[in-house]
Design a protein around this motif. Structure first.
Motif, PDB file in Angstrom:
ATOM      1  N   VAL A  46       0.813  -1.161   0.123  1.00 54.81           N
ATOM      2  CA  VAL A  46       0.059  -0.077   0.112  1.00 54.81           C
ATOM      3  C   VAL A  46       0.899   1.097  -0.010  1.00 54.81           C
ATOM      4  O   VAL A  46       1.779   1.303   0.918  1.00 54.81           O
ATOM      5  N   LEU A  47       0.820   2.140  -1.003  1.00 61.08           N
ATOM      6  CA  LEU A  47       1.753   3.125  -1.396  1.00 61.08           C
ATOM      7  C   LEU A  47       3.369   2.978  -0.958  1.00 61.08           C
ATOM      8  O   LEU A  47       3.898   3.630  -0.572  1.00 61.08           O
ATOM      9  N   ARG A 121       0.785  -7.263  -5.701  1.00 66.50           N
ATOM     10  CA  ARG A 121      -0.325  -6.109  -5.971  1.00 66.50           C
ATOM     11  C   ARG A 121      -0.100  -4.947  -5.123  1.00 66.50           C
ATOM     12  O   ARG A 121       0.242  -5.125  -4.147  1.00 66.50           O
ATOM     13  N   ASP A 122      -0.389  -3.937  -5.714  1.00 62.76           N
ATOM     14  CA  ASP A 122      -0.416  -2.618  -4.991  1.00 62.76           C
ATOM     15  C   ASP A 122      -1.852  -2.164  -4.698  1.00 62.76           C
ATOM     16  O   ASP A 122      -2.529  -2.035  -5.661  1.00 62.76           O
ATOM     17  N   VAL A 123      -2.138  -2.320  -3.301  1.00 62.31           N
ATOM     18  CA  VAL A 123      -3.674  -1.777  -2.997  1.00 62.31           C
ATOM     19  C   VAL A 123      -3.710  -0.174  -2.792  1.00 62.31           C
ATOM     20  O   VAL A 123      -3.110   0.296  -2.029  1.00 62.31           O
ATOM     21  N   GLN A 187       0.771   9.691  -3.602  1.00 64.69           N
ATOM     22  CA  GLN A 187       1.092   8.718  -4.504  1.00 64.69           C
ATOM     23  C   GLN A 187       1.951   7.630  -3.901  1.00 64.69           C
ATOM     24  O   GLN A 187       1.686   6.290  -4.130  1.00 64.69           O
ATOM     25  N   ALA A 188       2.783   7.846  -2.835  1.00 60.20           N
ATOM     26  CA  ALA A 188       3.866   6.880  -2.474  1.00 60.20           C
ATOM     27  C   ALA A 188       4.323   7.494  -1.215  1.00 60.20           C
ATOM     28  O   ALA A 188       4.626   8.451  -0.769  1.00 60.20           O
ATOM     29  N   LEU A 189       4.810   6.623  -0.116  1.00 65.36           N
ATOM     30  CA  LEU A 189       5.372   6.986   0.808  1.00 65.36           C
ATOM     31  C   LEU A 189       6.460   5.926   1.385  1.00 65.36           C
ATOM     32  O   LEU A 189       6.933   5.992   2.707  1.00 65.36           O
ATOM     33  N   GLY A 190       6.487   4.832   0.928  1.00 66.59           N
ATOM     34  CA  GLY A 190       7.225   3.391   1.465  1.00 66.59           C
ATOM     35  C   GLY A 190       8.708   3.721   1.183  1.00 66.59           C
ATOM     36  O   GLY A 190       9.192   4.442   0.628  1.00 66.59           O
TER      37      GLY A 190
END
Length: 579
Positions: A46-47, A121-123, A187-190
């Motif tokens: 996720v993200l 998979r990206d949830v 959009q993303a933070l990982g």
């Protein structure tokens, strides 16, 4: 029929096949167990945050920690574009946030074992937003970028319905707007990709249509508006019969659209009450507040009286239910008791029991002279006023403008440094008398303005003039008791008394000696209707101390200081030195 026999498998081959199948089954079970280790399938992010093979609690904690790590970035303004208009949205103001629990629940949804084992998979996160706040923030840019809908409505010219038909506009669809914002942020933070600042989120403009159509407007005209004003509606209330005329129905029947462009007929109860003012005057009674008045020289509570009024909201509902029906139409109006704002109990609690001060000033010429007539007129206006605890009494505010229409006459006032006739002259004597009554009652001085010149009929320093609306005299009732103002006058004096409960045993005044004395000059004025001859009066500066006493001792003192100008000697005529 030809029968083909299949060769029989040997016992050894059967045993071998059974073993192979057992191994495959065992491997499949192990694969499934591996793929579904934890609540979240392997390969789920996720993200950019890997939540795979984690329990619900572990996934929730991992995602929450990632969000907290990037809290500043998540709180940063989100750039959006509406048509050609660009702006930034504050996430905090529109409630834009990631719903951690809902996102983890979505991530934990099952997929096939092989997809869970070999796939990724990206949830997308589940994003929440305050839709009302978002709509408010976007209202102005959406109006600038798009085109407003023409909202349908039906108005009345007199009692004639006038339809306005709807036209589509270009604007934001709430559902699509929320979806676009949720997909574009964040959009993303990982760790895999780190934080990536979202780009400009495009919010799509779409054609928007009012809910109520042109056909529906025509139907409302035919089935509601026209029959509504075709005839009056009869009303019965407490045995009385009266009517709501068509004009009142037209004035109160609201057939305008809401922000979605839907017309829901209603009766505006405030507009209905205003339109029925004459009819309601005949059947309603207004409540009467309690007060305190002097009766035979004693303060007496004058009891409050309840009023009776039509329950206008209920009447509006009744009217709405019948306006589309053919005449004759009859509704019932409920009557309700309207309590006084200030009740008998309130008046009794004021504690107005005794005279706490009284002050008198004298005048000459009797009440028939314009000046003294004005004093008596303003005294009558103020007589009986009750000042509640904590309330400020304003003489200008209480009487309003004091002009010819209010019964005042021309009399001398100080204008341009000399006495000249003007409407309301003489009221300053009443103002001084009222000021001193409040002064010796120990009430708080809020505003007063001594005269430019000192007149012997007034106590020096502690006196007051007035001029509507720029100069006022105000005092505040800073006690816990009410104050009743009583005025009385005769042919040569005006008296103002204050009734309440004594707070101070006594209030006295001490004056300083006069200082900085100035002598009057002589002034010659062209003799006409505005010229009033006066004797010169010395000017001076003086102090006065208001002293408060309780239990035989001085508790407090308050200093007042004023400088009087010298009043010129005015002679109506030519200066002999000019010859």
């Amino acid at each position: 029929m030809k029968i083909i026999k299949l060769p029989r498998l040997s016992r050894t081959l059967v045993l071998v096949l059974a073993g192979v199948l057992a191994v495959l089954a065992s491997g499949l079970g192990a694969t499934t167990a591996y793929a579904y280790a934890g609540d979240v399938p392997r390969g789920t992010t996720v993200l950019g945050v890997d939540l795979g093979a984690k329990s619900h609690d572990a996934a929730r904690q991992t995602l929450q920690e990632a969000l907290e790590q990037h809290a500043d970035e998540l709180a940063a303004p989100v750039p959006v574009r509406v048509g050609e208009v660009e702006l930034e949205l504050d996430p905090a103001e529109i409630g834009l946030a990631v719903d951690v629990d809902a996102t983890v629940a979505a991530a934990a949804e099952r997929v096939g074992p092989f997809a869970a084992l070999f796939g990724t998979r990206d949830v997308p996160p589940v994003v929440t937003v305050d839709e009302e706040a978002l709509e408010e923030e976007l209202a102005e840019p959406a109006a600038e970028a798009g085109a407003s809908m023409t909202m349908p409505e039906i108005t009345f010219e007199g009692t004639e319905p006038v339809p306005v038909y709807p036209e589509p506009g270009l604007g934001l669809d709430q559902e699509q707007t929320v979806q676009a914002l949720a997909e574009g942020w964040p959009q993303a933070l990982g760790d895999a990709g780190g934080w990536r600042q979202p780009g400009v989120v495009a919010l799509p403009l779409v054609e928007i249509h009012p809910v109520t159509t042109a056909e529906e407007v025509d139907r409302l005209v035919t089935e509601v508006a026209e029959p509504a004003v075709a005839a009056p509606v009869a009303v019965t209330s407490d045995g009385q019969e009266w009517q709501v005329p068509p004009a009142a129905i037209a004035a109160s029947l609201d057939l305008t659209a809401d922000k979605q462009g839907e017309i829901v007929p209603r009766i505006d109860d405030e507009a209905l009450r205003e339109a029925l003012a004459e009819e309601l005057d005949e059947i309603e009674t207004a409540p009467v507040d309690a007060t305190v008045a002097l009766r035979s020289g004693e303060p007496t509570v004058v009891e409050s009286e309840d009023g009776e009024a039509v329950e206008i909201e209920a009447l509006a509902d009744e009217l709405l239910a019948v306006v589309s029906e053919p005449a004759p139409r009859t509704v019932a109006a409920e009557m309700t008791t309207v309590s006084a704002d200030f009740t008998t109990a309130d008046a009794e609690d004021l504690g107005i029991r005794e005279q706490v001060s009284s002050f008198t000033t004298n005048f000459e010429g009797g009440l028939s002279t314009p000046r003294n007539h004005n004093i008596a007129t303003v005294a009558d206006m103020v007589d009986g006023a009750v000042v509640l605890p904590g309330e400020t009494f304003s003489l200008n505010g209480y009487t309003g403008e004091r002009g010819y229409d209010e019964g005042f006459q021309d009399a001398p006032v100080i204008l341009d440094g000399r006495l000249q006739p003007a409407v309301g002259g003489g009221i300053s004597q009443f103002t001084t008398t009222l000021f001193n009554a409040s002064y010796y009652a120990g009430l708080e001085d809020v505003e007063h303005h001594p005269h430019s010149y000192h007149y012997s009929r007034y106590p020096a320093v502690i006196e007051a003039t007035i001029f509507y609306p720029s100069l006022d005299m105000q005092f505040r009732n800073d006690t816990q008791y009410g104050v009743l103002i009583d005025t009385s006058y005769d042919d040569d004096s005006i008296t103002v008394s204050m009734w309440s409960t004594k707070v101070w045993d006594d209030v006295t005044t001490e004056w300083s000696d006069r200082r900085e004395v100035t002598e009057p000059e002589r002034r010659y004025v062209e003799p006409d209707d505005t010229c009033i001859e006066t004797q010169g009066i010395e000017g001076f500066t003086q102090d006065a101390w208001r002293i408060f006493h309780r239990d035989g001792i001085e508790v407090n003192r308050e200093k007042f200081t004023w400088t009087y100008s010298a009043q010129p000697e005015v002679i109506c005529g030519e200066d002999p030195d000019d010859d």
